[in-house]
Every structure is written in structure tokens, then in C-alpha cells.
Design an enzyme around this catalytic site. Structure first.
Site, PDB file in Angstrom:
ATOM      1  N   GLY A 101      44.006  56.795  40.533  1.00 33.95           N
ATOM      2  CA  GLY A 101      43.521  57.316  41.648  1.00 33.95           C
ATOM      3  C   GLY A 101      42.466  58.107  41.660  1.00 33.95           C
ATOM      4  N   GLU A 483      34.041  35.484  34.633  1.00 27.96           N
ATOM      5  CA  GLU A 483      34.599  37.031  34.060  1.00 27.96           C
ATOM      6  C   GLU A 483      35.334  36.824  32.778  1.00 27.96           C
ATOM      7  OE1 GLU A 483      37.469  38.265  37.206  1.00 27.96           O
ATOM      8  OE2 GLU A 483      38.317  36.143  37.483  1.00 27.96           O
ATOM      9  N   LYS A 601      43.252  44.935  36.411  1.00 27.64           N
ATOM     10  CA  LYS A 601      43.801  44.169  37.364  1.00 27.64           C
ATOM     11  C   LYS A 601      44.148  44.396  38.764  1.00 27.64           C
ATOM     12  CE  LYS A 601      47.007  40.396  37.612  1.00 27.64           C
ATOM     13  NZ  LYS A 601      46.240  39.084  38.056  1.00 27.64           N
TER      14      LYS A 601
HETATM   15  C1  F6R Z   1      39.918  37.699  39.467  1.00 32.14           C
HETATM   16  C2  F6R Z   1      40.510  38.475  40.266  1.00 32.14           C
HETATM   17  C3  F6R Z   1      40.263  39.795  41.105  1.00 32.14           C
HETATM   18  C4  F6R Z   1      41.277  40.073  42.230  1.00 32.14           C
HETATM   19  C5  F6R Z   1      40.942  40.946  43.076  1.00 32.14           C
HETATM   20  C6  F6R Z   1      41.919  41.224  44.403  1.00 32.14           C
HETATM   21  O1  F6R Z   1      40.143  36.802  38.813  1.00 32.14           O
HETATM   22  O2  F6R Z   1      41.675  38.473  39.942  1.00 32.14           O
HETATM   23  O3  F6R Z   1      38.883  39.079  41.636  1.00 32.14           O
HETATM   24  O4  F6R Z   1      41.457  38.527  42.860  1.00 32.14           O
HETATM   25  O5  F6R Z   1      40.515  42.248  42.482  1.00 32.14           O
HETATM   26  O6  F6R Z   1      43.206  41.425  43.793  1.00 32.14           O
HETATM   27  P1  F6R Z   1      44.455  41.379  44.559  1.00 32.14           P
HETATM   28  O7  F6R Z   1      44.776  40.067  44.775  1.00 32.14           O
HETATM   29  O8  F6R Z   1      45.488  42.134  43.631  1.00 32.14           O
HETATM   30  O9  F6R Z   1      44.310  42.118  45.750  1.00 32.14           O
END
Ligand code: F6R
Length: 606
Positions: A101, A483, A601
Site C-alpha cells: 500500500g 500486455e 496482478k
Molecule cells: C489485464 C488485467 C487488468 C485487470 C485490471 C482490473 O489483463 O488483468 O487490466 O483487469 O487491473 O483488475 P481486477 O479485475 O482485479 O479489478
């Protein structure tokens, strides 16, 4: 963003601790480290690189101890360097911390500590906490008090784990805006950013909420409110994911494994709560507006959802990317805001939901990770049940979210009367048949997709084009390709091309078309016109089209041919193929597929 982990047990825990950050590595992977308590201090080993690389350099697994903390980093404050890697120790070496964070007021705290003679070793915001701990302990003589009083000086959104040489078998941890979960084992307990860290050892988890801290020993866990120290009593949850799903299981990459898991994730999405779907559908009908919100892939998922609701339920649902939501959306108590998120922790999406709540709107979410912030903070939640998605780029989670949005749109259409019961049943039968179609296409077409990717990967610039519902699919396909290959790829509506971007088309610009089924007559015809426009400018064209579409197959230089498929699910099938094409392109280029450069991620900072 970063992954934090801590373990305490009755035996040596170093192997388990090391394994825990291997499991969290997808959250961040530019540097990592371990801190283990023993012999009157905390021994820290850390360096730059992925977990296995750092282990080769620093022999992390040679450490010994029964309590420790670990971290895998995605740099925010300060460059990628050994000094900036976590854990960070206090100057006297008695306190060691890992952090996920951001501490907003770290510059003020740093100035204050430096004025008291503290010498900083890193450029991180984290290190202030280590020194605050030492100072506060000098004043209070009590570790828990020192921890809490130090935490109270911090502003921002964070999670911390701390160990001290003065209390050899206790982990102190706090959650304030960044995720933290406790794992309850036998003769050992765990703390981590997410459950993947400890799934091999326990599926019993206790999710900390914002404003709570915990003290954890091998045989006890105590949770309290940070504000007043009052005890919190909460039932543990059982995590249904199994550890095996979060391993690679024979596939070269998690991305490939997750693409191939999609038949099952579709089935799981179809099995997700029908009551929840019905409740949200009736809310969509009652509310003035239902905004859908996600970011990156989930923004494109929401855009796909928009087409589902327009075509099946006759309802236009506004979509705003989470990062722009607060500045753009106009929501009030008559509205609902539905967030879509794999992790359930994305900062921008959480901020959007917090804003919606402030404005009195109802909230809903479609989320994959159990116990995540969004799953716990929205009025309605549909758990998509896709299992752990480890590859940094989203595939199976996104497809499952689209299936849930299709279910919601069908249900809304049924309730609204725009769909007759027979149409609903027929559509649902197409959804149910989709897993088998995906399996067949993956098994039968992978070789062709790979050959095509090998042939075309030399192009540096790409357009990914689709119309109607194939437009958000093209956007998502473009994101996937860029990406993981680092090629320049622009996703665009095929009809938009002639309004400017066509100027870029020449022999060196590759255009990839997602061609609708011939049954979608107008869409198909318009897409074919766009292919012709590109060909007339000597642009190479490849794409995905259906076997019964002779015109498209004739026009495309190379086509991935799919079996005739009902229009409702055809765009989803094309997306799966586009994911596979991205995977093989990146493979040919030798890219770091599961952990592309510069990405993480779970983006839990703003
Ligand atoms: C691309 C990818 C990101 C996520 C984004 C939202 O492949 O995985 O663009 O979709 O960072 O993440 P979440 O779904 O965890 O809110």
C-alpha cells in the site's frame, strides 16, 4: 501490487514462508525478501529479481526460524533496488516489517524522524514505520502498543506485518485499505495479502477488515479494532479453492492453463447464485440507472455487458472506467453501481464503489476472490467461482464475468418481458453448450493458431477490429496482445477505422478482425466492408471467422476458422481464440508471459 506474508509455527517455517511468496509472486515481482526471528534479532535477506532468482543470490531457504515475514514487491516509492526491497528493519534490528500500500504522509514522518537523528537506508515510504516502531517502543516498552500507536500516525491505505526479536513467536498485522487475510492452521498460523499464500496448508481463513489489527501466535489469533482496541469476534470462512488449481499442473505457463480451464470456469459461472442474479436483475429494472464499472480488462467486460443488456433486455446501462468514475458518473440514491473485479481489491474500483455509497447509490459486484474488499463491501455480490487466476493478465476470470453478465441480461430481459420464456430457454441452452464448444476449439485449433502467431509476430503495429458486441472483444483482445507481447496494438471499432485511423494502414500495419457470424447479417456485412477498406490500402488482414462465412474467409489473408456457433456465444468463443493467439505470439517472442514487465496482478494503489 505487493504481496505480503507471515508465518508462525511450532517447527521451522522457512520453507513454508518461502513457498508463500512464490505463490504471491504474481502480485509483484521486481524484488523480494524474507525476515526470520531468532537469536535475539531478525535476520533479513532480500534482493532484486523474482523469488527464485533472489533465493539463488541470497539463499533465503537456508534461514532457520519459527516465525517470519516475507514480501514480493511491485515498486511504487523508490526504484527497484536491494535497499528498497522489503523487509525493512528498525535501526536497532529489533523490529522488521513488510508493507503493501501507500503511506501518504511519509515525507512529514521521515523529516520528523531525520530531525531526531534517524538515518534512512531506503527511498521507500515503508521504512518510516520501522523507525516509528523503535521510537514508540522506547516510550511505551510494550510491543503491541508500539505497533498500534505507530500505525495511528500513518495516513494512507496499507497493510503491514511486523515481527520483533522481543516477542519471538508473535506476528502483528494491520489492515487499513489494503487486503489482509489470516490463515488458521494446526500448530501454525498465517497472514497474507491473499489466500493463495497458504492454501497448501489451510483453507480456513479469517478476513481482516479495514481498521482492524491482529496478534497471531502458533496457537492463537486475536483480532481487535485499531481505533479503540476492542475485541472483534468473527467466524472463519472456508476457502473452496484447492491448492492444486493454483499450480501450473503440466502447462508451460499459467496463462495457457487458465485459457484451457475456461470450459470449467464457464460451468462455474453458470452455477453461481441464481437468487443473486434474480435480485440484481430486478434492481436493474427498478433503479433509474445501473452503472457498470471496471478497469482494464474488467472495463471491457463491462462494455461487453452493455451490449448484452441493450440487445437482450432493451436496457442501456452506462459504463464508466473505474479510474474515471468519480470524475464522470452522476449517481444518486435512485441508482445502482455494479463493480466487476477479479481480485476485488483494485483501488480505482473500490474508490468508485466508495463514491457510489457516499452518494447513496445501491451497490453490487461480480468478484472472483473470496473475502476480498469488494465482495464484502457491496450490497449484492455474485461470486464467479473461477478459482485462483495466477497469470497477471486476466483470461478465465474475464470470460466468466461475461457469462454472468449474459445471465443477468437474460434474466432482466425475462423479467422485463423483452424476452419470451422460450427465447430465454434457448439462449440459456446455448450458454450451457459453450464449455464443450470451447474445449473442442481449444483442442482442434491450437496448432493452427500457433502457426499463424509464428508467421505474423514480426509485425510491430497492430489494429484489432470488431463491430457491435465484437468491438469490446476486440478491445480486450488488443489489451491481451499488447500486455504480453509488448507490441503496439490498438483496439478499435471496425466502423470507426475509416474516420481517421485508416491513414495508418500500409503493408506494415497488421489488422486483425473479429468477424461476426454470417447470421448476424448487418454486423457481418459491415465488418467485411472494413476488411475490404484495409485490403484496398494494401494492409495485411488476418482474423477469426466462421466456417460458413465464405466471403470473410476469402478476403482474409489468413483466418482462424471456427465451427458455426450461435450468435449469443460466438463473441465469447472468438475472445478465447484471441487469448490463445496472444499467448502464442508472446511465446514466439520469448516474453515473460505470466509476469509481463511493469505490470502487477492486483493494482491496489491509485
Ligand atoms: C489485464 C488485467 C487488468 C485487470 C485490471 C482490473 O489483463 O488483468 O487490466 O483487469 O487491473 O483488475 P481486477 O479485475 O482485479 O479489478
Amino acid at each position: 501490487m505487493c504481496g505480503i506474508s507471515a508465518v508462525t509455527g511450532s517447527e521451522d517455517i522457512v520453507a513454508i514462508l518461502y513457498e508463500s511468496i512464490l505463490n504471491l509472486e504474481y502480485r509483484g515481482y521486481d524484488s523480494c525478501g524474507l525476515g526470520v526471528v531468532g537469536n535475539g534479532n531478525v535476520t533479513v535477506r532480500k534482493n532484486t529479481g523474482g523469488v527464485e532468482e533472489v533465493n539463488r543470490k541470497e539463499h533465503l531457504t537456508k534461514l532457520k526460524g519459527k516465525t517470519g515475514i516475507a514480501h514480493t514487491r511491485w515498486a511504487t516509492h523508490g526504484k527497484v533496488s536491494r535497499e528498497n526491497a522489503h523487509p525493512h528493519n528498525s535501526a536497532d534490528g529489533q523490529f522488521s516489517i513488510v508493507h503493501n500500500g501507500i503511506i501518504n504522509n511519509y515525507e512529514d514522518l521521515r523529516d520528523e524522524l531525520m530531525a531526531q537523528g534517524v538515518v534512512f537506508k531506503s527511498e521507500t515510504d515503508t521504512e518510516v514505520m520501522a523507525h516509528l516502531l523503535e521510537k514508540t517502543f522506547q516510550e511505551t516498552g510494550d510491543i503491541e502498543q508500539a505497533f498500534i500507536q505507530s500505525v495511528k500516525r500513518l495516513e494512507g491505505s496499507f497493510a503491514f506485518c511486523m515481527v520483533s526479536a522481543r516477542s519471538q513467536q508473535t506476528i502483528y498485522c494491520v489492515r487499513q485499505g489494503s487486503p489482509l487475510v489470516l490463515g488458521l492452521g494446526t500448530k501454525s498460523n498465517f497472514v497474507a495479502s491473499d489466500v493463495n499464500a497458504f492454501l497448501q496448508h489451510t483453507r480456513k481463513a479469517l478476513v481482516l477488515e479495514d481498521g482492524e489489527y491482529a496478534t497471531v501466535t502458533p496457537d492463537s489469533v486475536t483480532v481487535r479494532k485499531t481505533a479503540d482496541g476492542s475485541l472483534v469476534s468473527r467466524k472463519p470462512i472456508r476457502i473452496e479453492w484447492d491448492a492444486e488449481t493454483s499450480r501450473k499442473g503440466g502447462y508451460a505457463h499459467y496463462m495457457l492453463k487458465e485459457i484451457f480451464e475456461q470450459p470449467q470456469t464457464i460451468r462455474n459461472a453458470l452455477a453461481a447464485t441464481q437468487e443473486g442474479v434474480e435480485r440484481i436483475a430486478s434492481q436493474i429494472r427498478e433503479r433509474r440507472d445501473t452503472y457498470m464499472m471496471g478497469v482494464g480488462t474488467t472495463h471491457y467486460v463491462a462494455q461487453a455487458g452493455q451490449y448484452f443488456f441493450s440487445s437482450l433486455a432493451g436496457k442501456y446501462l452506462p459504463v464508466v472506467s473505474s479510474d474515471e468514475f468519480v470524475d464522470l458518473a452522476v449517481v444518486g440514491p435512485q441508482d445502482m453501481v455494479m463493480a466487476i473485479s477479479q481480485s476485488g481489491e483494485t483501488y480505482d474500483t473500490r474508490r468508485g464503489i466508495a463514491h457510489a455509497k457516499d452518494q447513496g447509490a445501491r451497490t453490487a459486484s461480480i468478484v472472483n476472490v473470496m473475502g476480498s474488499s469488494l465482495s464484502m463491501s457491496t450490497d449484492e455480490v455474485i461470486m464467479q467461482g473461477s478459482g485462483p487466476e495466477i497469470c497477471v493478465v486476466s483470461t478465465k476470470a474475464a470470460l466468466a464475468q461475461m457469462v454472468i453478465l449474459l445471465r443477468l441480461a437474460l434474466e432482466t430481459g425475462l423479467q422485463e418481458g423483452t424476452l419470451a420464456a422460450e427465447q430465454y430457454d434457448e439462449s440459456y441452452s446455448h450458454l450451457k453448450a459453450l464449455p464443450d464448444t470451447v474445449t473442442a476449439v481449444l483442442n482442434e485449433r491450437s496448432g493452427f493458431v500457433r502457426n499463424l502467431a509464428d508467421k505474423t509476430v514480426g509485425y510491430r503495429n497492430w489494429l484489432m477490429l470488431g463491430r457491435g458486441i465484437y468491438y469490446p472483444m476486440a478491445l480486450e483482445a488488443a489489451l491481451k496482445l499488447k500486455e504480453i507481447t509488448y507490441l503496439h496494438v490498438e483496439g478499435m471499432a471496425a466502423g470507426f477505422l475509416k474516420h481517421g485511423t485508416l491513414a495508418l494502414v500500409d503493408e506494415e500495419m497488421m489488422s486483425f478482425f473479429l468477424v461476426p457470424t454470417p447470421e448476424e447479417k448487418e454486423l457481418n456485412q459491415h465488418t467485411i466492408s472494413a476488411i475490404e477498406e484495409v485490403k484496398a490500402r494494401k494492409g495485411p488482414v488476418i482474423g477469426i471467422a466462421f466456417e460458413n462465412d465464405k466471403r470473410a474467409l476469402k478476403l482474409l489473408d489468413h483466418a482462424i476458422e471456427l465451427p458455426p456457433t450461435p450468435p449469443l456465444v460466438a463473441p465469447l468463443l472468438e475472445l478465447v481464440v484471441a487469448q490463445l493467439f496472444s499467448y502464442f505470439s508472446a511465446l514466439k517472442l520469448g516474453r515473460s508471459i505470466d509476469k509481463p514487465r511493469n505490470l502487477a496482478k492486483s493494482v491496489t494503489v491509485g
